[in-house]
Design a protein around this motif. Structure first.
Motif, short mmCIF file in Angstrom:
data_model
loop_
_atom_site.label_atom_id
_atom_site.label_comp_id
_atom_site.label_asym_id
_atom_site.label_seq_id
_atom_site.Cartn_x
_atom_site.Cartn_y
_atom_site.Cartn_z
N ALA A 29 0.83 -1.21 0.00
CA ALA A 29 0.00 0.00 0.00
C ALA A 29 0.86 1.26 0.00
O ALA A 29 0.59 2.22 -0.73
N GLU A 30 1.92 1.26 0.82
CA GLU A 30 2.81 2.42 0.87
C GLU A 30 3.55 2.60 -0.45
O GLU A 30 3.77 3.72 -0.91
N LYS A 31 3.91 1.47 -1.07
CA LYS A 31 4.60 1.54 -2.37
C LYS A 31 3.66 2.12 -3.42
O LYS A 31 4.08 2.95 -4.25
N LEU A 35 7.38 3.26 4.13
CA LEU A 35 7.83 2.09 3.37
C LEU A 35 9.11 1.52 3.97
O LEU A 35 9.29 0.30 4.02
N GLU A 36 9.97 2.38 4.45
CA GLU A 36 11.21 1.92 5.08
C GLU A 36 10.89 1.15 6.37
O GLU A 36 11.49 0.11 6.65
N THR A 43 9.53 -6.31 7.79
CA THR A 43 9.60 -7.53 6.97
C THR A 43 10.93 -8.24 7.18
O THR A 43 10.98 -9.47 7.31
N ASP A 44 12.02 -7.48 7.24
CA ASP A 44 13.34 -8.08 7.49
C ASP A 44 13.38 -8.73 8.86
O ASP A 44 13.96 -9.82 9.04
N GLU A 45 12.78 -8.08 9.85
CA GLU A 45 12.76 -8.65 11.21
C GLU A 45 11.97 -9.96 11.23
O GLU A 45 12.40 -10.94 11.84
N LEU A 46 10.83 -9.95 10.55
CA LEU A 46 10.03 -11.18 10.48
C LEU A 46 10.78 -12.28 9.74
O LEU A 46 10.67 -13.46 10.10
N THR A 99 11.49 -4.97 0.27
CA THR A 99 11.27 -3.98 -0.79
C THR A 99 12.26 -2.85 -0.64
O THR A 99 12.35 -2.23 0.42
N THR A 100 13.00 -2.59 -1.66
CA THR A 100 13.96 -1.50 -1.64
C THR A 100 13.43 -0.37 -2.50
O THR A 100 13.12 -0.55 -3.67
N THR A 101 13.30 0.77 -1.91
CA THR A 101 12.72 1.92 -2.61
C THR A 101 13.76 3.03 -2.71
O THR A 101 14.39 3.39 -1.72
#
Length: 467
Positions: free
Chosen positions: A71-73, A234-235, A241-244, A329-331
């Motif tokens: 959603a943020e993306k 988004l960050e 997500t990385d933590e999960l 996701t890298t933005t």
């Protein structure tokens, strides 16, 4: 013989007792192994079930994190598209504004030129009227009040004809001269009206562009703010997500370890059960040698079936949750480029404000947006960056430091007048490309002019830089 028989019977009894004891011990040991292995296997299964529950919870959290990141993306992409559209429109508007400014400068120069021509023509007509008045005065001083008197005072008929012809020529010349000048005056006036109309149209367009530019700058600032906000969100989603994902890796590692130990425990239980099951034997009373051989074989079998006990330490329970699938996701956010330095940013702000007043009204002593005089305009422009200068050209021309004509830069102030500060009567701001913006007078208002052409009729006295 009797003693030998008794000895054989004793040996047989001892062997039977040994076989019975060995069998009982083997069965008891197998039972203990099975009883100890069963709780360990249950513990492993219980831990695996807990890990599965944690994994399921982690999957739900991951799904929510991925939805949030998506959603943020989407928001960020929408803002980026909007920002691109606004900047494209801004670029087009700047091109149109540049062309409009050039046209306005040309119109301003034409208006100034036609005004000058009109003044010259009016002066010429005044000169002819003055000459005509001088002739009438000469006639009056000569004692002749009219052209009729000139004719009546003729000496003879030929003198009358000559004087009549002279009067006709003089009157015709005067009439033609005046008519020609009046026609020229009407042409110049018509051209002036046309140029003034065009000038007003350009001023209206300039005001429209200025207002649109302000709206675009405001919209771009809002989109930049949204870009920063959504990028931060988004960050955060990416970090979650990385933590999960890290939690998921720990659970998978622990589950693999527990599964391995559970498999080992299952294999041990199976092996123990198999090796400790006694085989049914048929006992035959034969010779002593056969009994001893059977006893040794049974005892040997019993001795190898006892498996060593293994101590299993139960893995600690994990209360953290994670996900089996992790999407990072890298933005990359491209921010609007910052000004080259603080001075450039200040100059742009000053010049933009001055240009936003174009099309406004000249108000003597005024100091309001789009309603000011020449020194009021420059004073208001520099007030936008916190520089306060007096509302008077005589003192403004002493602010800052002097620069040369060839070194003029946008934001510099140009003053017109004589060689002394007290003789300065007009102020303008240089905006680049040989152009100035200034509140000229009550007829033209706030306009953009070509400096070189404007200086033909107005002497440049001082050039000052404040930034």
């Amino acid at each position: 013989m009797f003693l030998r028989g008794m000895l054989k019977r004793c040996v047989c009894c001892a062997a039977a007792a040994a076989v019975t004891a060995a069998l009982f011990s083997a069965v008891q040991n197998g039972s203990e192994l099975r009883s100890s292995a069963a709780p360990e296997s249950e513990n492993y299964e219980q831990r695996l079930a807990e890990l599965d529950r944690e994994q399921a919870e982690l999957d739900e959290k991951l799904s929510a994190a991925e939805s949030r990141a998506g959603a943020e993306k989407d928001k960020l992409d929408a803002v980026a598209a909007k920002l691109k559209s606004l900047k494209s429109e801004q670029s087009e508007l700047e091109e149109l504004s540049t062309a409009l400014i050039s046209e306005m400068v040309e119109t301003d120069a034409d208006l100034r030129e036609v005004t000058h021509q009109l003044e010259e023509q009016e002066n010429a007509i005044r000169g002819e009227v003055k000459n005509y008045s001088a002739r009438l005065r000469a006639l009056y001083l000569a004692g002749t009040g009219s052209y009729a008197d000139i004719i009546l005072t003729s000496e003879d008929f030929f003198d009358v004809l000559m004087r009549t012809e002279l009067i006709k020529r003089v009157a015709g010349h005067d009439r033609e001269t005046v008519d020609r000048m009046l026609e020229k005056l009407r042409e110049i006036q018509a051209k002036k009206d046309e140029v003034e109309k065009k000038s007003e149209e350009l001023k209206a367009k300039t005001q429209e562009f200025s207002e649109r530019r302000e709206q675009l700058e405001k919209s771009i600032a809002e989109q930049d703010s949204l870009t920063e906000k959504y990028s931060a969100e988004l960050e955060k989603a990416g970090m979650l997500t990385d933590e999960l994902a890290e939690q998921s890796r720990r659970i998978e590692s622990e589950r693999a370890e527990v599964s391995s130990k559970a498999a080992e425990a299952t294999m041990t239980t199976t092996t123990t059960t198999t090796t400790t099951t006694p085989k049914a034997t048929t006992t035959k009373k034969t010779s002593a040698s056969q009994t001893e051989s059977s006893t040794e074989t049974t005892a040997g079998t019993t001795s190898v079936t006892k498996a060593p006990e293994e101590t299993v330490t139960e893995a600690p329970k994990t209360t953290t949750t994670s996900a089996t699938k992790a999407t990072t996701t890298t933005t990359t956010t491209t921010s609007a480029p910052a000004p080259a330095n603080d001075r450039a940013a200040k100059i742009k702000k000053v010049v933009d404000y001055a240009l936003s007043n174009v099309g406004g009204t000249y108000v003597w002593g005024g100091a309001s947006f789009r309603a000011c005089d020449c020194s009021g305009l420059t004073m208001l422009a520099y007030a936008q960056i916190g520089i306060n200068i007096p509302h008077w050209t005589v003192t403004q021309c002493q602010e800052g430091w002097a620069v040369s004509y060839s070194d003029l830069q946008p934001g510099d102030l140009v003053f017109f007048g004589g060689s002394t500060y007290s003789s300065v009567y007009h102020a303008a701001m240089y905006i680049g490309n040989g152009q100035i913006v200034h509140a000229e007078n009550s007829n033209t208002g706030i306009v953009i002019s070509d400096l070189a052409r404007f200086s033909i009729y107005n002497h440049i006295a001082f050039l000052r830089r404040l930034i």
